[in-house]
Design an enzyme around this catalytic site. Sequence first.
Site, PDB file in Angstrom:
ATOM      1  N   HIS A   1       2.771  11.628  -7.494  1.00  0.00           N
ATOM      2  CA  HIS A   1       1.213  11.242  -7.785  1.00  0.00           C
ATOM      3  C   HIS A   1       0.803   9.748  -7.519  1.00  0.00           C
ATOM      4  O   HIS A   1       1.959   9.027  -7.584  1.00  0.00           O
ATOM      5  CB  HIS A   1       0.630  11.788  -9.205  1.00  0.00           C
ATOM      6  CG  HIS A   1       1.486  11.039 -10.022  1.00  0.00           C
ATOM      7  ND1 HIS A   1       2.706  11.683 -10.517  1.00  0.00           N
ATOM      8  CD2 HIS A   1       1.343  10.050 -10.631  1.00  0.00           C
ATOM      9  CE1 HIS A   1       3.223  11.042 -11.502  1.00  0.00           C
ATOM     10  NE2 HIS A   1       2.236   9.942 -11.872  1.00  0.00           N
TER      11      HIS A   1
ATOM     12  N   GLU B   1      -3.830   3.566   1.816  1.00  0.00           N
ATOM     13  CA  GLU B   1      -4.180   3.767   3.157  1.00  0.00           C
ATOM     14  C   GLU B   1      -4.305   5.233   3.407  1.00  0.00           C
ATOM     15  O   GLU B   1      -3.454   6.221   3.127  1.00  0.00           O
ATOM     16  CB  GLU B   1      -2.713   3.343   4.098  1.00  0.00           C
ATOM     17  CG  GLU B   1      -3.011   3.538   5.647  1.00  0.00           C
ATOM     18  CD  GLU B   1      -1.887   3.301   6.313  1.00  0.00           C
ATOM     19  OE1 GLU B   1      -1.780   3.895   7.500  1.00  0.00           O
ATOM     20  OE2 GLU B   1      -0.964   2.431   5.611  1.00  0.00           O
TER      21      GLU B   1
ATOM     22  N   GLU C   1      -2.661  10.686 -11.388  1.00  0.00           N
ATOM     23  CA  GLU C   1      -2.596  10.552 -12.931  1.00  0.00           C
ATOM     24  C   GLU C   1      -3.681   9.484 -13.371  1.00  0.00           C
ATOM     25  O   GLU C   1      -3.423   8.200 -13.013  1.00  0.00           O
ATOM     26  CB  GLU C   1      -1.191  10.288 -13.337  1.00  0.00           C
ATOM     27  CG  GLU C   1      -0.874  10.222 -14.637  1.00  0.00           C
ATOM     28  CD  GLU C   1       0.415   9.976 -14.937  1.00  0.00           C
ATOM     29  OE1 GLU C   1       0.826  10.084 -16.282  1.00  0.00           O
ATOM     30  OE2 GLU C   1       1.178   9.643 -14.151  1.00  0.00           O
TER      31      GLU C   1
ATOM     32  N   HIS D   1       0.927  -1.195  -0.050  1.00  0.00           N
ATOM     33  CA  HIS D   1       0.161   0.216  -0.019  1.00  0.00           C
ATOM     34  C   HIS D   1       0.735   1.408  -0.025  1.00  0.00           C
ATOM     35  O   HIS D   1       2.152   1.115   0.311  1.00  0.00           O
ATOM     36  CB  HIS D   1      -1.026   0.028   1.233  1.00  0.00           C
ATOM     37  CG  HIS D   1      -0.285   0.110   2.461  1.00  0.00           C
ATOM     38  ND1 HIS D   1      -0.077  -0.793   3.275  1.00  0.00           N
ATOM     39  CD2 HIS D   1       0.335   1.201   3.295  1.00  0.00           C
ATOM     40  CE1 HIS D   1       0.509  -0.529   4.515  1.00  0.00           C
ATOM     41  NE2 HIS D   1       0.661   0.662   4.391  1.00  0.00           N
TER      42      HIS D   1
END
Length: 138
Positions: free
Chosen positions: A82, A63, A130, A12
């Site tokens: 990003h 998360e 993005e 994550h």
Amino acid sequence: MSDKPETFRMMHTMIRVLDLDKSIKFYTELLGMTLLRRDDYPDGKFTNAFVGYGPEDSNTVVELTLNWGREEPYELGTAFGHLALGVHDIYAVCAALEAQGARIPRPPGPMKHGTTHIAFIEDPDGYKIELIDLATMS
């Protein structure tokens, strides 16, 4: 392909948010992710919510961390770039997101130095996401 277990697996990425419910709504309703779990940690005074496109044991997820009592926006800094999501028909996706109130600081179109079509949207805390049109990837 080896039958040996991989040493590492991307699990994550964590971002801090000011309004957890607003962020969960953005990632689930606008981006189609699922709220996988939400856990409060009273001793640490924070809440974690995990959102993604599949179970954590086989997918990389996001998360969302809410630090209790924080009222000031976080400085996003210059190091973070990003998150990226692959999509089909980026123009239709962006039109639908915009109709739902998403902020799109970089409308869809070809990359400056390539043929892949991309766009950038922002989540409620200003994090850039993005969008990459999978059909145009070179």
